[in-house]
Design a protein around this motif. Structure first.
Motif, PDB file in Angstrom:
ATOM      1  N   ILE A 143       0.906  -1.087  -0.082  1.00 50.27           N
ATOM      2  CA  ILE A 143      -0.041  -0.168  -0.035  1.00 50.27           C
ATOM      3  C   ILE A 143       0.836   1.342   0.059  1.00 50.27           C
ATOM      4  O   ILE A 143       0.591   2.228  -0.539  1.00 50.27           O
ATOM      5  CB  ILE A 143      -0.956   0.094   1.127  1.00 50.27           C
ATOM      6  CG1 ILE A 143      -1.928  -1.115   1.150  1.00 50.27           C
ATOM      7  CG2 ILE A 143      -1.588   1.311   1.247  1.00 50.27           C
ATOM      8  CD1 ILE A 143      -2.801  -1.429   2.427  1.00 50.27           C
ATOM      9  N   ARG A 144       1.950   1.307   0.695  1.00 55.92           N
ATOM     10  CA  ARG A 144       2.821   2.406   0.820  1.00 55.92           C
ATOM     11  C   ARG A 144       3.418   2.775  -0.643  1.00 55.92           C
ATOM     12  O   ARG A 144       3.798   3.893  -0.570  1.00 55.92           O
ATOM     13  CB  ARG A 144       3.812   2.230   1.898  1.00 55.92           C
ATOM     14  CG  ARG A 144       3.144   2.274   3.387  1.00 55.92           C
ATOM     15  CD  ARG A 144       4.379   1.884   4.372  1.00 55.92           C
ATOM     16  NE  ARG A 144       3.525   1.831   5.567  1.00 55.92           N
ATOM     17  CZ  ARG A 144       3.817   1.049   6.791  1.00 55.92           C
ATOM     18  NH1 ARG A 144       4.667   0.221   6.592  1.00 55.92           N
ATOM     19  NH2 ARG A 144       3.381   1.483   8.080  1.00 55.92           N
TER      20      ARG A 144
ATOM     21  N   SER B  24       0.029   3.661  -2.973  1.00 54.23           N
ATOM     22  CA  SER B  24      -0.921   4.806  -2.690  1.00 54.23           C
ATOM     23  C   SER B  24      -0.207   5.402  -1.466  1.00 54.23           C
ATOM     24  O   SER B  24      -0.856   5.557  -0.263  1.00 54.23           O
ATOM     25  CB  SER B  24      -2.291   4.295  -2.223  1.00 54.23           C
ATOM     26  OG  SER B  24      -2.954   3.380  -3.213  1.00 54.23           O
TER      27      SER B  24
ATOM     28  N   GLU C 276       0.303   8.554  -0.829  1.00 53.65           N
ATOM     29  CA  GLU C 276      -0.610   9.592  -0.332  1.00 53.65           C
ATOM     30  C   GLU C 276      -1.875   9.306   0.232  1.00 53.65           C
ATOM     31  O   GLU C 276      -2.749  10.184   0.692  1.00 53.65           O
ATOM     32  CB  GLU C 276      -0.677  10.605  -1.403  1.00 53.65           C
ATOM     33  CG  GLU C 276       0.575  11.284  -1.756  1.00 53.65           C
ATOM     34  CD  GLU C 276       0.410  12.362  -2.917  1.00 53.65           C
ATOM     35  OE1 GLU C 276      -0.781  12.358  -3.312  1.00 53.65           O
ATOM     36  OE2 GLU C 276       1.497  12.914  -3.403  1.00 53.65           O
ATOM     37  N   ASP C 277      -2.234   8.040   0.410  1.00 58.28           N
ATOM     38  CA  ASP C 277      -3.684   7.370   0.999  1.00 58.28           C
ATOM     39  C   ASP C 277      -3.295   7.388   2.548  1.00 58.28           C
ATOM     40  O   ASP C 277      -3.297   6.173   2.597  1.00 58.28           O
ATOM     41  CB  ASP C 277      -4.112   6.400   0.295  1.00 58.28           C
ATOM     42  CG  ASP C 277      -5.534   5.992   0.448  1.00 58.28           C
ATOM     43  OD1 ASP C 277      -6.146   6.693   1.659  1.00 58.28           O
ATOM     44  OD2 ASP C 277      -6.142   5.178  -0.331  1.00 58.28           O
TER      45      ASP C 277
ATOM     46  N   ALA D 107      -5.314   7.912   4.950  1.00 55.91           N
ATOM     47  CA  ALA D 107      -6.495   7.215   5.784  1.00 55.91           C
ATOM     48  C   ALA D 107      -6.448   5.846   5.565  1.00 55.91           C
ATOM     49  O   ALA D 107      -6.552   4.960   6.597  1.00 55.91           O
ATOM     50  CB  ALA D 107      -7.674   7.747   5.128  1.00 55.91           C
ATOM     51  N   LEU D 108      -6.084   5.199   4.283  1.00 59.11           N
ATOM     52  CA  LEU D 108      -6.000   3.870   4.276  1.00 59.11           C
ATOM     53  C   LEU D 108      -4.768   3.143   4.736  1.00 59.11           C
ATOM     54  O   LEU D 108      -4.751   2.113   5.542  1.00 59.11           O
ATOM     55  CB  LEU D 108      -5.990   3.352   2.686  1.00 59.11           C
ATOM     56  CG  LEU D 108      -5.657   1.967   2.254  1.00 59.11           C
ATOM     57  CD1 LEU D 108      -6.812   1.086   2.853  1.00 59.11           C
ATOM     58  CD2 LEU D 108      -5.458   1.876   0.790  1.00 59.11           C
TER      59      LEU D 108
ATOM     60  N   TRP E  21     -11.617   0.434   0.099  1.00 56.34           N
ATOM     61  CA  TRP E  21     -10.895   0.371  -1.064  1.00 56.34           C
ATOM     62  C   TRP E  21     -11.592  -0.035  -2.292  1.00 56.34           C
ATOM     63  O   TRP E  21     -11.614   0.425  -3.492  1.00 56.34           O
ATOM     64  CB  TRP E  21      -9.466  -0.327  -0.990  1.00 56.34           C
ATOM     65  CG  TRP E  21      -8.614   0.009  -2.028  1.00 56.34           C
ATOM     66  CD1 TRP E  21      -7.705   0.739  -2.306  1.00 56.34           C
ATOM     67  CD2 TRP E  21      -8.432  -0.741  -3.522  1.00 56.34           C
ATOM     68  NE1 TRP E  21      -6.954   0.487  -3.633  1.00 56.34           N
ATOM     69  CE2 TRP E  21      -7.562  -0.458  -4.114  1.00 56.34           C
ATOM     70  CE3 TRP E  21      -9.105  -1.969  -4.013  1.00 56.34           C
ATOM     71  CZ2 TRP E  21      -7.071  -0.916  -5.407  1.00 56.34           C
ATOM     72  CZ3 TRP E  21      -9.029  -2.573  -5.143  1.00 56.34           C
ATOM     73  CH2 TRP E  21      -7.837  -1.866  -5.777  1.00 56.34           C
TER      74      TRP E  21
ATOM     75  N   HIS F  31     -14.414   2.527  -3.066  1.00 56.05           N
ATOM     76  CA  HIS F  31     -13.773   3.663  -3.813  1.00 56.05           C
ATOM     77  C   HIS F  31     -13.388   3.307  -5.094  1.00 56.05           C
ATOM     78  O   HIS F  31     -13.372   4.465  -5.900  1.00 56.05           O
ATOM     79  CB  HIS F  31     -12.644   4.012  -2.725  1.00 56.05           C
ATOM     80  CG  HIS F  31     -12.076   5.402  -3.457  1.00 56.05           C
ATOM     81  ND1 HIS F  31     -12.664   6.572  -3.284  1.00 56.05           N
ATOM     82  CD2 HIS F  31     -10.548   5.707  -3.890  1.00 56.05           C
ATOM     83  CE1 HIS F  31     -11.944   7.446  -3.838  1.00 56.05           C
ATOM     84  NE2 HIS F  31     -10.834   6.811  -4.363  1.00 56.05           N
ATOM     85  N   HIS F  32     -12.877   2.184  -5.537  1.00 52.84           N
ATOM     86  CA  HIS F  32     -12.204   1.957  -6.604  1.00 52.84           C
ATOM     87  C   HIS F  32     -13.309   1.411  -7.720  1.00 52.84           C
ATOM     88  O   HIS F  32     -12.921   0.877  -8.778  1.00 52.84           O
ATOM     89  CB  HIS F  32     -11.038   1.083  -6.786  1.00 52.84           C
ATOM     90  CG  HIS F  32     -10.015   1.927  -6.260  1.00 52.84           C
ATOM     91  ND1 HIS F  32      -9.593   2.256  -4.825  1.00 52.84           N
ATOM     92  CD2 HIS F  32      -8.794   2.487  -6.783  1.00 52.84           C
ATOM     93  CE1 HIS F  32      -8.451   2.913  -4.786  1.00 52.84           C
ATOM     94  NE2 HIS F  32      -8.101   3.365  -5.832  1.00 52.84           N
TER      95      HIS F  32
END
Length: 226
Positions: A35-36, A39, A41-42, A44-45, A165, A168-169
């Motif tokens: 995830i890092r 995303s 800049e996400d 929250a996730l 996720w 959202h996607h």
């Protein structure tokens, strides 16, 4: 004989939990790595999955403390009793430790599949805790009931980031096939593996704690569950 039966059941139950909680937070480390990169800049996730990881670690330490209060080590159970292990093996055709993190990073479809697998696993765990909280063999153990109540409270937040996720996607929820696999894995453990382990005279206890080889957290937190 009834007391021996109860203690054997609780011993095995706690051992399966301590394996799965440890496997859970160590596997989430790899999810966080993906995830890092995918995303960064996400926030929250990332924060939600970090909380999931921290809760799994907390649950592991509570079960460890439960065994310490009993003055014994967990029984030695392995990936055959790991729900997420079996799910990943079937869905990705490889073990968790061999899962190609780069493929998860590079492919939305692979990450989507991983999200669905984790979400289903967490929802299965929630249903199982609800059953155990009313189980007559569990209810007389006040410490174990306290642990399971905490797990029950924490669990809904664990599938939320993965379902979020997917929503959202605009990705679909779990498929009928995935739900069938989830049910098969649970039934296999409940009706085949658990009885065999319960009756096995060769099932030994662990010589060390699962987190002895963790790459992080040099010291274990203390939980006053007595």
């Amino acid at each position: 004989m009834p007391e021996w039966f109860r203690q054997r059941y609780l011993d095995l139950l706690g051992s399966i939990y301590i394996y799965n909680e440890h496997r859970g937070y160590t596997a989430i480390d790899r999810v966080l790595d993906a995830i890092r990169v995918r995303s960064p800049e996400d926030f929250a996730l990332i924060a939600a999955v970090e909380k999931h990881r921290a809760d799994e670690r907390k649950h592991y330490l509570m079960f460890r403390r439960w065994f310490e209060l009993r003055g014994t080590m967990p029984l030695f159970v392995d990936r055959a009793c790991g729900h997420i292990d079996r799910f990943v093996e079937i869905m990705f055709r490889t073990g968790i430790d061999q899962l190609d993190t780069q493929k998860i990073i590079d492919s939305d479809d692979q990450f989507e599949k991983l999200c669905r697998v984790i979400s289903l696993t967490e929802k299965r765990g929630f249903k199982q805790v609800e059953i155990l909280l009313t189980h007559p063999l569990v209810r007389n153990d006040k410490v174990l009931m306290t642990i399971l109540a905490i797990v029950h409270k924490d669990e809904p937040s664990h599938w939320a980031p993965y379902d979020g996720w997917l929503l959202h996607h605009r990705r679909g929820g779990s498929t009928r096939w995935e739900r069938a696999i989830d049910g098969f894995i649970h039934s296999e453990l409940l009706f085949v593996k658990l009885p065999l382990l319960f009756l096995s005279p060769f099932l030994r206890r662990r010589a060390d704690w699962p987190d002895a080889v963790d790459r992080v957290e040099a010291g274990a937190a203390h939980f006053d569950l007595a």
